[in-house]
Scaffold this motif. Sequence first.
Motif, PDB file in Angstrom:
ATOM      1  N   GLU A  28       4.679 -32.515 -16.184  1.00  0.00           N
ATOM      2  CA  GLU A  28       4.787 -31.730 -17.353  1.00  0.00           C
ATOM      3  C   GLU A  28       5.564 -32.610 -18.124  1.00  0.00           C
ATOM      4  OE1 GLU A  28       6.790 -27.675 -18.798  1.00  0.00           O
ATOM      5  OE2 GLU A  28       5.718 -27.589 -16.982  1.00  0.00           O
ATOM      6  N   GLU A  29       7.031 -33.384 -17.604  1.00  0.00           N
ATOM      7  CA  GLU A  29       7.524 -34.135 -19.017  1.00  0.00           C
ATOM      8  C   GLU A  29       7.120 -35.072 -18.945  1.00  0.00           C
ATOM      9  OE1 GLU A  29       8.805 -32.793 -15.560  1.00  0.00           O
ATOM     10  OE2 GLU A  29      10.632 -32.017 -15.686  1.00  0.00           O
ATOM     11  N   HIS A  32       4.974 -34.960 -21.918  1.00  0.00           N
ATOM     12  CA  HIS A  32       5.709 -34.814 -22.894  1.00  0.00           C
ATOM     13  C   HIS A  32       5.826 -35.883 -23.762  1.00  0.00           C
ATOM     14  CE1 HIS A  32       8.785 -31.695 -25.559  1.00  0.00           C
ATOM     15  NE2 HIS A  32       7.760 -33.012 -26.473  1.00  0.00           N
ATOM     16  N   LYS A  35       2.793 -38.265 -24.589  1.00  0.00           N
ATOM     17  CA  LYS A  35       2.716 -37.606 -26.510  1.00  0.00           C
ATOM     18  C   LYS A  35       3.266 -37.845 -27.680  1.00  0.00           C
ATOM     19  CE  LYS A  35      -0.339 -33.680 -24.996  1.00  0.00           C
ATOM     20  NZ  LYS A  35       0.253 -31.852 -24.779  1.00  0.00           N
ATOM     21  N   SER A  36       4.496 -37.857 -26.989  1.00  0.00           N
ATOM     22  CA  SER A  36       5.053 -38.088 -28.429  1.00  0.00           C
ATOM     23  C   SER A  36       5.106 -39.360 -28.946  1.00  0.00           C
ATOM     24  CB  SER A  36       7.036 -37.499 -27.859  1.00  0.00           C
ATOM     25  OG  SER A  36       7.567 -36.380 -28.239  1.00  0.00           O
ATOM     26  N   ARG A 286       9.694 -31.429 -31.937  1.00  0.00           N
ATOM     27  CA  ARG A 286       8.721 -31.373 -30.706  1.00  0.00           C
ATOM     28  C   ARG A 286       8.772 -33.063 -29.897  1.00  0.00           C
ATOM     29  NH1 ARG A 286       4.883 -31.958 -34.937  1.00  0.00           N
ATOM     30  NH2 ARG A 286       4.361 -33.840 -34.993  1.00  0.00           N
ATOM     31  N   ILE A 289      12.394 -33.959 -25.461  1.00  0.00           N
ATOM     32  CA  ILE A 289      11.464 -33.841 -24.604  1.00  0.00           C
ATOM     33  C   ILE A 289      12.671 -32.883 -23.127  1.00  0.00           C
ATOM     34  CG2 ILE A 289      10.666 -34.548 -22.780  1.00  0.00           C
ATOM     35  CD1 ILE A 289      10.251 -36.997 -24.588  1.00  0.00           C
TER      36      ILE A 289
END
Lengths: 386, 280
Positions: A28-29, A32, A35-36, A286, A289
Amino acid sequence: MADLDAYQLRQNPFEIVSHAHEMANRKEEWTHVSKSLYSAFEAKSPRFIFLLGDWGEGKSYILDQIYRSLSGTIDREGRVFVARMRSRVLYPKPLVLRESEPRWQKFGLDLIIRVLNNIARDKWSEVLRKANLGGLDSVYLKVFQGLRDNEESAFKYIAGRKLGTDELKKLEVSEPLTSSPQVIELFFDFLRAIRLAGYSNFLLLLDEFEYITAILGEVRITQVLNTFREIFDHCGYYGPGEIASPIFFFAISPGGWERLKELESSARKKTGGGGIAPFMERVILRDIIHLKPFAFEDTKQLVKLRLEEARTKKVTDPFHPFTEMCIEYVHGLSFNKPRNVIQYCSILLEDALDEGLEKIDEKDAKRILEKYGIYPTGSESAGNST
Amino acid sequence: MVRSFPSLKARAEWIPWALECIKTNGGDYRAMEACIVVCWRNISQRTKEPSTKNSLRAVFGPTLRHLELITGEGDEIKLTAKGDELLEIYNSDGELGYGKAFAKHLVKLDKERWVGLVFEVQNFRRPMLQDELLDYLRQKYPNFGINRDKLKKLLLHYAYTGLMKLEANVIHLREPLLHSLMTGLEPRLSDQQFIQALHKAYKKLSTGLIGSPYVPIPKVRDEVCRDTKIWPSDFDRHLQRLPKETSEYLIHLTEPMLRKPDGIRIAGKYLYYFAIYEKR
């Protein structure tokens, strides 16, 4: 130490120095993070990204994984100024924000000199040869040409060292690097130069960012963050595609992050928006993280993966020589931190081998770890003051 | 009985070790004094050395007398029965048990010997400013020599027990705690009820948080105590012994960057931020 082959292991796989291990349950991390970063690379504008995690929860590990993965997974087109091998690597390790005893008290000067000075010589040469430096209108043109051509005086210059008159004349600069505005100008010319070499982004990984919130007062923290904010805002003076966009990836503890939020809030109360508030306003929500603490399932996955890496042959029990109860016990002691799990497993493995144990169960773990002063968290002391 | 307004010069958290000094050095005034000076020096944040002459004579002595925890003069100074009892509770139950016992003693003294400050605050039925309370008390008790410093020090003793919360200049009375103290009816929570209250408080405090899921422990403690009417010390005891991970949730506590009061000590670590994670 006796032979680890007794446990079907080549070596003790529980070491905390190297990050060259498979990631355990951080899907999950990691999504993220990807994506960032991907969004920042696409946007081609400056960005501040924060990775929040407690000590021992794997911030440095994630930074290292970003570094490794940029060689292919995320940045397939090689648009980010990073390289894959140590000799050609921009930073052999994620840069700490401040050295224990910095050479320069001016933060901007100290940071940028270390950034530039950390680039390997052959990397400078490789990158700048790709750039048409003739198209670079810069007072530091001769410095960049010197770096490209491996000239000692150019490397001395970016290291902030003193230069002789002849060397200064050759580089067409009037004095060594001594001020923050001077190095920021050099840094932006560097971003222009690497843009000419085809890099659209420049990623800087900064570990242990909480350090500044622990050792510096409000005024100094504001100065440090304003240096980053100044670089961020300075990007606005350049047209699209003129510079490689800087992306700053900060790793920070939750306590450090909360301290920044408190400073932001107090700055707003006192000045209506001064202090560190302008820096914090530039952090997109967003792009924060958060590394979650390790649950028992994560710990099991971590132990299993580490053991797998060092197996001499296939075994039916993936946790051998540990029992599952033993891992549960270790997890209970770990404060949900993978670093603690790894350290405790390392101790257990070596002591069990010395003692000739075939299996390491919960009782063995308790007995061995207590020998080293590692006790269950049940025996808490009362009290509510620092 | 003539009522008065006490001048409590020593801090509430210093009282247990001052009692210990007096008890262990009973019969020797100089030794009691020296012990207090050494302890005070170790915890004092002032650059100036504590005065040997004044420590027991002018600071701890008067405070402990106002609190009726010592009796006698010079070498004859000794703990009262209440002083002995509180010290025993401190040594056996730690600060948590002691805080509650000290609160009971403080309220009893306030009710019977002093101006009944805690009940005056209760009568206002709202948070109030310290200056507002000072004006009110001065008018009501013009001959008691009440000043800002004396008032603040008594309020700080109440804050130490958890009966009051002082935020800047505002006094908040924890009514349910006072009620349970007066009636002797203390709410008892099962672990399950405590976890539910913890979840509810965390949900309320963390709503709207983006990025970091952490909430300061003093806020969680206050919210849970309001909701369940338990004492802050009971909150700490529950949280300390609660399993931090089950099949449904994971509780994570972490340290502050700087020294911050009112956190919680677990397994030797001083923790200040709190988060609950539902299992993945």
